[in-house]
Design a protein around this motif. Structure first.
Motif, PDB file in Angstrom:
ATOM      1  N   SER A 141       0.811  -1.218   0.000  1.00  0.00           N
ATOM      2  CA  SER A 141       0.000   0.000   0.000  1.00  0.00           C
ATOM      3  C   SER A 141       0.844   1.267   0.000  1.00  0.00           C
ATOM      4  N   ILE A 142       2.061   1.224   0.524  1.00  0.00           N
ATOM      5  CA  ILE A 142       2.898   2.422   0.500  1.00  0.00           C
ATOM      6  C   ILE A 142       3.863   2.438  -0.684  1.00  0.00           C
ATOM      7  N   LEU A 143       3.903   1.365  -1.447  1.00  0.00           N
ATOM      8  CA  LEU A 143       4.791   1.295  -2.603  1.00  0.00           C
ATOM      9  C   LEU A 143       4.557   2.431  -3.601  1.00  0.00           C
ATOM     10  N   PRO A 144       3.324   2.757  -3.975  1.00  0.00           N
ATOM     11  CA  PRO A 144       3.134   3.883  -4.904  1.00  0.00           C
ATOM     12  C   PRO A 144       3.659   5.211  -4.345  1.00  0.00           C
ATOM     13  N   LEU A 145       3.476   5.436  -3.049  1.00  0.00           N
ATOM     14  CA  LEU A 145       3.992   6.665  -2.440  1.00  0.00           C
ATOM     15  C   LEU A 145       5.518   6.696  -2.465  1.00  0.00           C
ATOM     16  N   ALA A 146       6.128   5.571  -2.133  1.00  0.00           N
ATOM     17  CA  ALA A 146       7.587   5.497  -2.148  1.00  0.00           C
ATOM     18  C   ALA A 146       8.123   5.709  -3.564  1.00  0.00           C
ATOM     19  N   PHE A 147       7.456   5.111  -4.548  1.00  0.00           N
ATOM     20  CA  PHE A 147       7.872   5.273  -5.938  1.00  0.00           C
ATOM     21  C   PHE A 147       7.776   6.734  -6.358  1.00  0.00           C
TER      22      PHE A 147
END
Length: 163
Positions: A141-147
């Protein structure tokens, strides 16, 4: 025990979904109201009017364009779920639009999560390794934010150097 009963509480699943939905709605409403009225506090007002004024204006433009969708989707991202209602309140987003989006998001989230948890809890591989499953869900769920943060990092440092 019927299919709709929770193995932990013995409560019907629909009651759990209702309680979660109401709690989610009230929580985001409290965040909105806190953000909306925080502008009256001198310290936060000077912070907003200071170096972060452009960020608040950008947030206001973003929420004017994507507000309802952002409210609904942010509920599914652990970090955003906490801050989006507060920031939307700070931007004085239309209260009626916020309530409608908050209600829709709360019901979707309040029904989807307990229902998925109930269904997935009956799969032995998942129920026996719930700690790893939860960690994977948070990471995904936080992968898009990190990207997004990673890909925009050079542009931010260039902005700072040009000032």
């Amino acid at each position: 025990m019927t299919l709709a009963d929770s193995p932990v509480s013995g409560m019907p699943l629909w009651i759990i979904c209702l309680i979660v939905s109401v709690a989610a709605f009230i929580g985001d409403q409290a965040g909105y109201e806190t953000g909306k009225h925080s502008g009256n506090i001198r310290r936060i007002k000077s912070w907003v009017q200071g170096k972060n004024r452009n960020r608040i204006k950008r947030a206001q433009r973003f929420f004017d364009d994507y507000g309802s969708r952002a409210i609904i989707l942010a509920r599914f991202v652990p970090i955003l779920r906490t801050f989006v209602p507060f920031i939307i309140g700070m931007t004085h987003f239309n209260h009626r639009r916020f309530i409608i989006a908050n209600l829709v998001g709360a019901v979707i989230w309040g029904v989807a999560l307990p229902s998925m948890g109930y269904a997935l809890g009956h799969i032995p591989l998942i129920s026996n390794h719930i700690d790893i499953v939860c960690l994977c869900i948070v990471l995904i769920s936080i992968l898009p934010l990190a990207f997004k943060a990673f890909t925009s990092w050079p542009s931010r440092s260039e902005e700072i150097e040009t000032k």
